[in-house]
Motif scaffolding. Structure first.
Motif, PDB file in Angstrom:
ATOM      1  N   ARG A 119       9.948  48.907  -5.166  1.00 54.66           N
ATOM      2  CA  ARG A 119       8.883  49.709  -5.504  1.00 54.66           C
ATOM      3  C   ARG A 119       7.985  50.120  -4.300  1.00 54.66           C
TER       4      ARG A 119
ATOM      5  N   GLU B  70       7.332  53.455  -2.625  1.00 55.25           N
ATOM      6  CA  GLU B  70       5.942  54.626  -2.077  1.00 55.25           C
ATOM      7  C   GLU B  70       5.631  54.832  -0.737  1.00 55.25           C
TER       8      GLU B  70
ATOM      9  N   ALA C  92      15.253  51.934  -5.087  1.00 51.91           N
ATOM     10  CA  ALA C  92      13.873  51.807  -5.468  1.00 51.91           C
ATOM     11  C   ALA C  92      14.003  50.855  -6.513  1.00 51.91           C
TER      12      ALA C  92
ATOM     13  N   THR D 142      13.304  52.299 -10.067  1.00 52.42           N
ATOM     14  CA  THR D 142      13.577  53.321 -11.127  1.00 52.42           C
ATOM     15  C   THR D 142      13.848  54.642  -9.979  1.00 52.42           C
TER      16      THR D 142
ATOM     17  N   GLU E 286      11.419  56.934  -8.846  1.00 59.67           N
ATOM     18  CA  GLU E 286      10.836  56.521  -7.480  1.00 59.67           C
ATOM     19  C   GLU E 286      12.011  57.550  -6.749  1.00 59.67           C
TER      20      GLU E 286
ATOM     21  N   TRP F  61      10.403  40.500  -7.342  1.00 62.96           N
ATOM     22  CA  TRP F  61      11.571  41.137  -7.514  1.00 62.96           C
ATOM     23  C   TRP F  61      12.642  41.471  -7.710  1.00 62.96           C
TER      24      TRP F  61
END
Length: 295
Positions: free
Chosen positions: A71, A75, A94, A96, A99, A162
């Motif tokens: 994540r 970004e 990523a 998702t 993303e 994660w």
């Protein structure tokens, strides 16, 4: 090419920082991390600057290497691409599909090079094997087992939040897909998905080339059972993915070579952010099926 490192964890320490320092065509400029003290420590070990502000690092480089959770990577990759910086990324791209698509779109719109580091695609022996099998026709089926012992050993990645959240599907699943897709073709659908012991998952994929594959993925295998194995069966016979004696640094340096080449020529690498997006889409489809079974 001036390059900065985003991330200070075990993977940044054991793979990224040594590869960037040793690469003869890269100027390793500095390190930024979410923990300033860790950034100072890692930067000091490699004789580069520690940055407190990520935008200050982006202003000083041509490219970034990212060793951060998915994540956070997504970004910052979008931010770096919009600043015109080339991207050396890690898998999974990523957490998702949205993303991952944002990263791929940002790289395309900014016309920056991107390479996602799937280890087997940059190890000499396995890269050659994948290319040879991709040139063969008539594959009937494949079996991939990617069994890790991250959560059953003293692995430096055992504390990874994660990995505990996303499990083997998202950590080692990208490795298996990076080998199968170039040989068998895109995964048209995830035909089945089931849970096994621990975080183990088992998938069945239907491929564009007509073959099917089965994947067994785990981070909770007993240490004695850990390892990766891919077997293909078809008109050409039976063949297995060779084991590579290389550690992480040499293939990561070759991934940097690929980034340099893509940046110089404008030609996308097969393991660019668009491929990383496709892998993410398959993982998300499998995750959805697994969620339905839990429901």
């Amino acid at each position: 090419m001036r390059i900065g490192l985003l991330g200070t964890g075990p993977w940044a320490q054991m793979a990224h920082a040594p590869a960037l320092e040793e690469h003869g065509d890269l100027d390793f400029v500095g390190v930024w991390g979410r923990r300033p003290d860790a950034a100072k420590d890692l930067a000091g070990r490699h004789g580069v600057r520690a940055y407190d502000d990520v935008d200050a690092l982006l202003a000083d480089v041509d490219a970034v290497a990212v060793a951060l959770p998915p994540r956070v990577q997504a970004e910052l990759a979008v931010r770096a691409a919009r600043a015109g910086r080339h991207l050396l990324l890690d898998k999974p791209l990523a957490a998702t599909v949205d993303e991952a698509r944002a990263v791929a779109d940002a790289a395309r719109e900014a016309r920056v090079a991107s390479v996602v580091f799937f280890t087997s695609r940059f190890q000499t022996e396995t890269e050659t094997w994948i290319a040879e099998q991709a040139a063969e026709d008539g594959w009937f089926t494949a079996r991939a087992q990617w069994l890790g012992s991250v959560f059953t050993s003293d692995s430096p990645f055992a504390a990874s939040a994660w990995r505990r959240e996303k499990g083997a599907l998202w950590d080692v699943g990208p490795h298996a897909l990076s080998v199968l897709l170039p040989v068998l073709g895109d995964a048209l659908r995830v035909a089945a998905a089931a849970h096994g012991p621990g975080d183990t998952v088992q998938l069945v994929l239907d491929h564009a080339g007509g073959a099917s594959s089965t994947l067994t993925l785990s981070l909770t295998a007993p240490p004695a059972a850990a390892g990766a194995d891919v077997e293909l069966r078809g008109a050409a016979g039976v063949t297995r993915l060779p084991r590579s004696p290389e550690g992480a640094v040499p293939p990561l340096m070759r991934a940097a070579d690929a980034l340099l080449s893509s940046a110089a020529t404008g030609r996308p690498h097969p393991c660019d952010a668009t491929f990383g997006l496709r892998v993410t889409e398959i993982l998300a489809e499998a995750e959805g099926l697994l969620g339905e079974r839990e429901g």
